[in-house]
Design a protein around this motif. Structure first.
Motif, PDB file in Angstrom:
ATOM      1  N   VAL A 132       0.868  -1.172   0.000  1.00  0.00           N
ATOM      2  CA  VAL A 132       0.000   0.000   0.000  1.00  0.00           C
ATOM      3  C   VAL A 132       0.906   1.225   0.000  1.00  0.00           C
ATOM      4  O   VAL A 132       1.651   1.465   0.954  1.00  0.00           O
ATOM      5  CB  VAL A 132      -0.946   0.018   1.217  1.00  0.00           C
ATOM      6  CG1 VAL A 132      -1.833   1.257   1.178  1.00  0.00           C
ATOM      7  CG2 VAL A 132      -1.811  -1.248   1.246  1.00  0.00           C
ATOM      8  N   LEU A 133       0.858   2.008  -1.074  1.00  0.00           N
ATOM      9  CA  LEU A 133       1.713   3.169  -1.213  1.00  0.00           C
ATOM     10  C   LEU A 133       1.154   4.338  -0.416  1.00  0.00           C
ATOM     11  O   LEU A 133       0.035   4.286   0.110  1.00  0.00           O
ATOM     12  CB  LEU A 133       1.862   3.534  -2.688  1.00  0.00           C
ATOM     13  CG  LEU A 133       2.450   2.411  -3.571  1.00  0.00           C
ATOM     14  CD1 LEU A 133       2.501   2.847  -5.031  1.00  0.00           C
ATOM     15  CD2 LEU A 133       3.825   2.014  -3.075  1.00  0.00           C
ATOM     16  N   GLU A 134       1.927   5.411  -0.318  1.00  0.00           N
ATOM     17  CA  GLU A 134       1.589   6.523   0.553  1.00  0.00           C
ATOM     18  C   GLU A 134       0.279   7.216   0.193  1.00  0.00           C
ATOM     19  O   GLU A 134      -0.351   7.842   1.052  1.00  0.00           O
ATOM     20  CB  GLU A 134       2.718   7.559   0.530  1.00  0.00           C
ATOM     21  CG  GLU A 134       2.934   8.211  -0.830  1.00  0.00           C
ATOM     22  CD  GLU A 134       4.084   9.183  -0.829  1.00  0.00           C
ATOM     23  OE1 GLU A 134       3.844  10.361  -1.080  1.00  0.00           O
ATOM     24  OE2 GLU A 134       5.234   8.762  -0.562  1.00  0.00           O
ATOM     25  N   ASP A 153       6.028  16.144  -5.673  1.00  0.00           N
ATOM     26  CA  ASP A 153       4.881  17.037  -5.536  1.00  0.00           C
ATOM     27  C   ASP A 153       4.012  17.084  -6.780  1.00  0.00           C
ATOM     28  O   ASP A 153       2.882  17.580  -6.732  1.00  0.00           O
ATOM     29  CB  ASP A 153       5.350  18.462  -5.208  1.00  0.00           C
ATOM     30  CG  ASP A 153       5.988  18.549  -3.828  1.00  0.00           C
ATOM     31  OD1 ASP A 153       5.691  17.663  -2.994  1.00  0.00           O
ATOM     32  OD2 ASP A 153       6.773  19.480  -3.592  1.00  0.00           O
ATOM     33  N   ASP A 154       4.517  16.595  -7.911  1.00  0.00           N
ATOM     34  CA  ASP A 154       3.794  16.733  -9.174  1.00  0.00           C
ATOM     35  C   ASP A 154       3.338  15.415  -9.776  1.00  0.00           C
ATOM     36  O   ASP A 154       2.336  15.380 -10.496  1.00  0.00           O
ATOM     37  CB  ASP A 154       4.671  17.468 -10.205  1.00  0.00           C
ATOM     38  CG  ASP A 154       5.050  18.862  -9.744  1.00  0.00           C
ATOM     39  OD1 ASP A 154       4.144  19.598  -9.295  1.00  0.00           O
ATOM     40  OD2 ASP A 154       6.236  19.216  -9.825  1.00  0.00           O
ATOM     41  N   LEU A 155       4.066  14.323  -9.531  1.00  0.00           N
ATOM     42  CA  LEU A 155       3.772  13.063 -10.190  1.00  0.00           C
ATOM     43  C   LEU A 155       3.920  11.888  -9.232  1.00  0.00           C
ATOM     44  O   LEU A 155       4.685  11.931  -8.274  1.00  0.00           O
ATOM     45  CB  LEU A 155       4.725  12.835 -11.368  1.00  0.00           C
ATOM     46  CG  LEU A 155       4.485  13.589 -12.676  1.00  0.00           C
ATOM     47  CD1 LEU A 155       5.621  13.279 -13.651  1.00  0.00           C
ATOM     48  CD2 LEU A 155       3.153  13.219 -13.294  1.00  0.00           C
ATOM     49  N   ARG A 156       3.162  10.834  -9.540  1.00  0.00           N
ATOM     50  CA  ARG A 156       3.352   9.534  -8.918  1.00  0.00           C
ATOM     51  C   ARG A 156       3.742   8.574 -10.039  1.00  0.00           C
ATOM     52  O   ARG A 156       2.941   8.361 -10.970  1.00  0.00           O
ATOM     53  CB  ARG A 156       2.060   9.067  -8.236  1.00  0.00           C
ATOM     54  CG  ARG A 156       1.558   9.990  -7.137  1.00  0.00           C
ATOM     55  CD  ARG A 156       0.169   9.580  -6.669  1.00  0.00           C
ATOM     56  NE  ARG A 156      -0.844   9.826  -7.680  1.00  0.00           N
ATOM     57  CZ  ARG A 156      -2.080   9.300  -7.660  1.00  0.00           C
ATOM     58  NH1 ARG A 156      -2.424   8.471  -6.690  1.00  0.00           N
ATOM     59  NH2 ARG A 156      -2.944   9.594  -8.608  1.00  0.00           N
ATOM     60  N   GLU A 168      -4.491  -0.817  -7.949  1.00  0.00           N
ATOM     61  CA  GLU A 168      -5.754  -0.167  -7.610  1.00  0.00           C
ATOM     62  C   GLU A 168      -5.365   1.227  -7.136  1.00  0.00           C
ATOM     63  O   GLU A 168      -4.906   1.412  -6.010  1.00  0.00           O
ATOM     64  CB  GLU A 168      -6.494  -0.928  -6.510  1.00  0.00           C
ATOM     65  CG  GLU A 168      -6.927  -2.330  -6.911  1.00  0.00           C
ATOM     66  CD  GLU A 168      -7.617  -3.058  -5.771  1.00  0.00           C
ATOM     67  OE1 GLU A 168      -8.174  -2.371  -4.879  1.00  0.00           O
ATOM     68  OE2 GLU A 168      -7.582  -4.300  -5.762  1.00  0.00           O
ATOM     69  N   VAL A 169      -5.553   2.220  -8.004  1.00  0.00           N
ATOM     70  CA  VAL A 169      -4.937   3.526  -7.809  1.00  0.00           C
ATOM     71  C   VAL A 169      -5.731   4.367  -6.820  1.00  0.00           C
ATOM     72  O   VAL A 169      -6.948   4.516  -6.935  1.00  0.00           O
ATOM     73  CB  VAL A 169      -4.797   4.262  -9.154  1.00  0.00           C
ATOM     74  CG1 VAL A 169      -4.135   5.629  -8.956  1.00  0.00           C
ATOM     75  CG2 VAL A 169      -3.979   3.413 -10.123  1.00  0.00           C
ATOM     76  N   LEU A 178       1.383   7.405 -13.104  1.00  0.00           N
ATOM     77  CA  LEU A 178       1.943   6.810 -14.309  1.00  0.00           C
ATOM     78  C   LEU A 178       2.642   5.502 -13.970  1.00  0.00           C
ATOM     79  O   LEU A 178       3.274   5.379 -12.928  1.00  0.00           O
ATOM     80  CB  LEU A 178       2.971   7.745 -14.965  1.00  0.00           C
ATOM     81  CG  LEU A 178       2.582   9.191 -15.240  1.00  0.00           C
ATOM     82  CD1 LEU A 178       3.753   9.925 -15.880  1.00  0.00           C
ATOM     83  CD2 LEU A 178       1.369   9.266 -16.143  1.00  0.00           C
ATOM     84  N   VAL A 179       2.513   4.534 -14.882  1.00  0.00           N
ATOM     85  CA  VAL A 179       3.320   3.319 -14.822  1.00  0.00           C
ATOM     86  C   VAL A 179       4.140   3.271 -16.099  1.00  0.00           C
ATOM     87  O   VAL A 179       3.584   3.265 -17.202  1.00  0.00           O
ATOM     88  CB  VAL A 179       2.464   2.050 -14.705  1.00  0.00           C
ATOM     89  CG1 VAL A 179       3.352   0.803 -14.734  1.00  0.00           C
ATOM     90  CG2 VAL A 179       1.642   2.069 -13.426  1.00  0.00           C
TER      91      VAL A 179
END
Length: 329
Positions: A132-134, A153-156, A168-169, A178-179
């Motif tokens: 589980v990501l932040e 601060d701008d992208l994951r 599951e975003v 993005l992946v």
């Protein structure tokens, strides 16, 4: 890209947002919007930013300092700006634009700043792991998979180095998700999807929501609907979009391989990803045997038993693998 082009793109995104939220929005307009999204990843970014600013303007509409600034921009008169979700963006006045500028400034001030957080994750052969990501995103790594996450601060961004992962975003209107894998980039718009990588070829399957698959971050895109999948080769070329077998897609996260009239050699390739001792075909003519069934990825012995009982194959264990042979005679 010129400043004028960026401004025009922002205007288009705001116009689409207004049209989609209007009660008079037609099905044809919604289909045209989806085509516009699929035309470029920058369209997706512009639309997400328009949604973010619209929500932020609504949230800050009750702020006294912002109201005072808007009245000053309006010459002391109260601006006729509504924070309702059905407002028509193209009709903004100069005072409304002033409120938006202040809202953007407030968002920048309120947003925490700091260096990017970079983390690596990996699974061993036969292991599956959920992280589980932040931001609340749930990332399930299949066997023998490596990824790197980079959050700022701008992208994951998740880089799929090898293997397969399901996402599951979590919602975060401020930062696109993005992946990246080989030549492909998957851009999420609130969804559940999976990406697999073999060498520099990737496969993307969509379970629910919307994703845009592109060649790199800025290349041409292919929009997927739920139950669709597409492959991207090392040069960034797309295969035709085809149906995704949802039972198969949902099977491996449960530790199951679901096969429907698939070749035996395909089954062994999948099964061998979960075992240190691979299954091999001693007789190449066995590769085309058609197999159907549900097989546990951690029960190699059960699969061997099924092949012996159902197809009459013989298994011979060696140091470099378990070899399957045709029936005698």
């Amino acid at each position: 890209m010129s400043i004028g082009h960026i401004t025009r793109l922002d205007d288009l995104a705001a116009d689409w947002l207004a049209r989609l939220e209007s009660p008079e929005c037609t099905a044809a307009e919604r289909e045209a919007f989806e085509d516009w999204l699929a035309a470029s990843p920058r369209h997706v970014e512009a639309y997400l930013e328009a949604e973010r600013l619209h929500a932020l303007a609504a949230m800050l509409a009750g702020d006294g300092m912002l109201r005072a600034a808007a009245r000053e921009a309006h010459g002391g008169r109260r601006p006729a700006v509504s924070a309702r979700r059905r407002s028509r963006w193209p009709g903004w006045t100069a005072a409304a634009a002033a409120v938006l500028v202040l809202a953007i400034g407030a968002a920048t001030w309120l947003r925490p700043t700091g260096p990017a957080t970079v983390t690596g994750y990996a699974t061993a052969v036969g292991e599956q792991r959920e992280i589980v990501l932040e931001d609340g995103t749930r990332m399930l790594l299949d066997t023998d998979t490596r990824v790197t996450t980079r959050y700022d601060d701008d992208l994951r961004v998740v880089e799929l180095i090898s293997g397969r992962a399901r996402f599951e975003v979590g919602p975060d209107p401020d930062r696109p998700f993005l992946v990246r894998a080989a030549a492909g980039t998957v851009r999420d718009i609130g969804t559940t999807f999976q990406v697999s990588r073999r060498g520099d070829e990737i496969n993307v399957g969509l379970i629910e929501g919307i994703v845009l698959v592109s060649h790199g971050d800025d290349g041409p895109g292919r929009r997927l609907a739920p139950g669709e999948q597409v492959q991207v080769d090392p040069r960034g070329r797309f295969t035709p979009t085809r149906a995704l077998d949802l039972e198969v897609a949902k099977g491996w996260p449960r530790g199951e391989l679901v096969f429907r009239k698939r070749r035996l050699d395909d089954l062994l390739v999948e099964m061998n990803r979960y075992s240190e001792l691979p299954l091999r075909l001693a007789d190449p003519e066995l590769a085309g045997i058609t197999v159907s069934g549900v097989f546990r990825v951690d029960e190699q012995a059960a699969l061997i038993d099924a092949l012996e009982q159902g197809w009459g194959l013989r298994a011979e264990a060696r140091a470099d693998g378990i070899f399957l042979r045709a029936p005698r005679g």
